[in-house]
Scaffold this motif. Structure first.
Motif, PDB file in Angstrom:
ATOM      1  N   ASP A  72      74.458  -2.244 -30.977  1.00 31.80           N
ATOM      2  CA  ASP A  72      73.510  -0.941 -30.951  1.00 31.80           C
ATOM      3  C   ASP A  72      72.415  -1.011 -31.917  1.00 31.80           C
ATOM      4  O   ASP A  72      71.633   0.185 -32.255  1.00 31.80           O
ATOM      5  CB  ASP A  72      74.569   0.188 -31.051  1.00 31.80           C
ATOM      6  N   ASP A  73      72.003  -2.219 -32.635  1.00 32.61           N
ATOM      7  CA  ASP A  73      71.485  -2.068 -33.661  1.00 32.61           C
ATOM      8  C   ASP A  73      69.932  -2.435 -33.393  1.00 32.61           C
ATOM      9  O   ASP A  73      69.497  -3.534 -32.523  1.00 32.61           O
ATOM     10  CB  ASP A  73      71.591  -3.263 -34.773  1.00 32.61           C
ATOM     11  N   VAL A  74      68.918  -1.644 -33.957  1.00 28.54           N
ATOM     12  CA  VAL A  74      67.508  -1.838 -33.658  1.00 28.54           C
ATOM     13  C   VAL A  74      67.090  -2.836 -35.037  1.00 28.54           C
ATOM     14  O   VAL A  74      67.338  -2.629 -36.091  1.00 28.54           O
ATOM     15  CB  VAL A  74      66.686  -0.707 -33.643  1.00 28.54           C
ATOM     16  N   LYS A  96      70.308  -4.611 -30.292  1.00 30.54           N
ATOM     17  CA  LYS A  96      69.624  -3.916 -28.979  1.00 30.54           C
ATOM     18  C   LYS A  96      68.254  -4.034 -28.769  1.00 30.54           C
ATOM     19  O   LYS A  96      67.986  -3.973 -27.708  1.00 30.54           O
ATOM     20  CB  LYS A  96      70.103  -2.055 -29.269  1.00 30.54           C
ATOM     21  N   ARG A 121      59.934   4.181 -37.182  1.00 33.32           N
ATOM     22  CA  ARG A 121      61.104   3.985 -36.534  1.00 33.32           C
ATOM     23  C   ARG A 121      62.405   3.994 -37.148  1.00 33.32           C
ATOM     24  O   ARG A 121      62.981   3.078 -37.730  1.00 33.32           O
ATOM     25  CB  ARG A 121      60.754   2.561 -35.781  1.00 33.32           C
ATOM     26  N   PRO A 122      62.808   5.275 -37.321  1.00 33.64           N
ATOM     27  CA  PRO A 122      63.785   5.490 -38.349  1.00 33.64           C
ATOM     28  C   PRO A 122      65.376   5.018 -37.688  1.00 33.64           C
ATOM     29  O   PRO A 122      66.217   4.867 -38.583  1.00 33.64           O
ATOM     30  CB  PRO A 122      63.891   7.103 -38.360  1.00 33.64           C
ATOM     31  N   ASP A 123      65.232   4.437 -36.303  1.00 29.88           N
ATOM     32  CA  ASP A 123      66.646   3.820 -35.809  1.00 29.88           C
ATOM     33  C   ASP A 123      66.589   2.490 -36.256  1.00 29.88           C
ATOM     34  O   ASP A 123      67.511   1.945 -36.066  1.00 29.88           O
ATOM     35  CB  ASP A 123      66.515   4.033 -34.449  1.00 29.88           C
ATOM     36  N   ILE A 124      65.683   2.019 -36.967  1.00 30.60           N
ATOM     37  CA  ILE A 124      65.773   0.559 -37.416  1.00 30.60           C
ATOM     38  C   ILE A 124      66.866   0.540 -38.343  1.00 30.60           C
ATOM     39  O   ILE A 124      66.870   1.290 -39.367  1.00 30.60           O
ATOM     40  CB  ILE A 124      64.358   0.151 -38.039  1.00 30.60           C
ATOM     41  N   GLY A 125      68.036  -0.497 -38.250  1.00 32.13           N
ATOM     42  CA  GLY A 125      68.871  -0.583 -39.053  1.00 32.13           C
ATOM     43  C   GLY A 125      69.377  -1.910 -39.695  1.00 32.13           C
ATOM     44  O   GLY A 125      70.027  -1.857 -40.783  1.00 32.13           O
ATOM     45  N   HIS A 152      65.264   2.946 -47.301  1.00 29.20           N
ATOM     46  CA  HIS A 152      65.562   3.363 -45.774  1.00 29.20           C
ATOM     47  C   HIS A 152      66.723   3.456 -45.363  1.00 29.20           C
ATOM     48  O   HIS A 152      67.172   4.314 -44.248  1.00 29.20           O
ATOM     49  CB  HIS A 152      64.576   2.502 -44.886  1.00 29.20           C
TER      50      HIS A 152
END
Length: 362
Positions: A72-74, A96, A121-125, A152
């Motif tokens: 599920d990681d960006v 992902k 892109r705050p979904d970048i992990g 971040h």
């Protein structure tokens, strides 16, 4: 041999390779191995025991991707060279989505650009960065980038294969969650091992990742705490390679890390000044972006990179590296790592180039 790796091994390293091979289950070897891990921990300036995987550093880089990146990681992949670009294949395999921030291979990653992408892109992990991409001869500002990634809240994977021990870069001071390096570059040892520092936060994510390799040659988890007394090794370690690493670490400590970094930087400076003095051009757009561990310069127009490399070897006994990927055919690379990081070698290289370029090259 002024290549960008493997590099000439120090005499102490070569001598260590000839020691009798111990049985890996013998308590004497297990105690010895624990001592090598502790020396490596001190060299890396990290709080945790590092992992030593039994394969050259590409194994460690792929293992880091497989362990840390969940489905599920960006992933933000920072690309300023061939090896940075190559990481995307592993990131895509395990994650992902891969977001790429790329610059021309004669430039470096701008920390502000990293900040901007993370804001958009705050979904970048997970973020991946190659600190020094040898086919480009550039060195990225990993400390500034690491601080931005940490703020971040993302995890940072750093490929420091050709930078650690040649400059002041360590996992904790650049906020790296996983930091991969090699003994066969600036430490002046032999290829065959991956040296990996993993932070506590990264270990927690890896152990919670159901897809992280277990029971696999790629498994970081299998090597965690491998130096604990009585613990079995996941696979038979390369005893001779451990001896060589031990000798390299002893030499690094004895010379003094700051002195080693200075020696690398001085060698690169001599090479750059000499190349410019011959009227040649450095590959990086700005000299400030040049790495202290390898110097990439443009092959003059009308001359084949292979022909120039071969003339250096055949006429002067000097071996350098060709470009790779997008830099192939455009540059030659002079390595300044480990035993080859000596200003005298850089001067010899410049003298040889001067001689060759004064004559027709066929």
């Amino acid at each position: 041999m002024l290549t960008t790796g493997p590099v000439p091994a120090y005499p102490e390293v070569l001598a260590a390779l000839g020691k009798p091979v111990l049985y890996d289950y013998h308590p004497a070897f297990q105690a010895y191995y624990a001592g090598v891990v502790e020396k490596l921990r001190q060299a890396l300036q990290t709080d945790n025991d590092p992992v030593i995987m039994q394969g050259e550093a590409i194994l460690g880089i792929e293992a880091a991707a497989a362990a840390l990146i969940g489905k599920d990681d960006v992933v933000l992949n920072l690309v300023s060279g061939v090896y940075g670009k190559g990481f995307a294949a592993w990131a895509a395999r395990y994650g992902k989505e891969v977001v790429e921030l790329a610059v021309p291979f004669d430039e470096i990653i701008d920390p502000q650009a990293v900040r901007d992408v993370l804001r958009s892109r705050p979904d970048i992990g997970v973020v991946a960065l190659c600190h020094h991409d040898t086919p480009s001869g550039t060195v990225n500002p990993v400390g500034e980038i690491g601080a931005i990634v940490a703020a971040h809240g993302a995890y940072l994977i750093v490929d420091a294969v050709s930078s650690f021990a040649g400059m002041d870069v360590h996992p904790q001071n650049v906020h790296a969650d996983i930091f991969i390096t090699s003994p066969s570059k600036c430490l002046g040892s032999t290829p065959g091992l991956s040296l990996i520092a993993v932070g506590e936060r990264a270990w927690a994510k890896i152990e919670a990742n159901p897809d992280a390799p277990r029971g696999s040659f790629l498994s970081l988890i299998a090597w965690k705490d491998a130096s604990e007394p009585g613990r079995e090794f996941p696979v038979t370690p390369s005893i001779a390679e451990i001896y060589a690493l031990d000798a390299a670490l002893d030499r690094y400590a004895r010379e003094g890390p700051a002195n080693v970094w200075t020696r690398h930087a001085q060698t690169a400076m001599v090479a750059r000044e000499g190349l410019l003095g011959l009227g040649l051009s450095l590959w990086p757009k700005q000299e400030a972006w040049c790495a202290p561990t390898a110097t990439a310069f443009k092959v003059p127009d009308g001359i084949s990179d292979v022909a120039l490399r071969d003339r250096l070897l055949h006429d002067h006994g000097i071996l350098v590296s060709l470009g790779r990927g997008e830099t192939a055919g455009k540059i030659l690379r002079i390595g300044h790592m480990g035993a080859s990081a000596e200003p005298a070698f850089a001067r010899t290289m410049i003298s040889a180039l001067s001689d060759i370029l004064s004559k027709p090259i066929h």
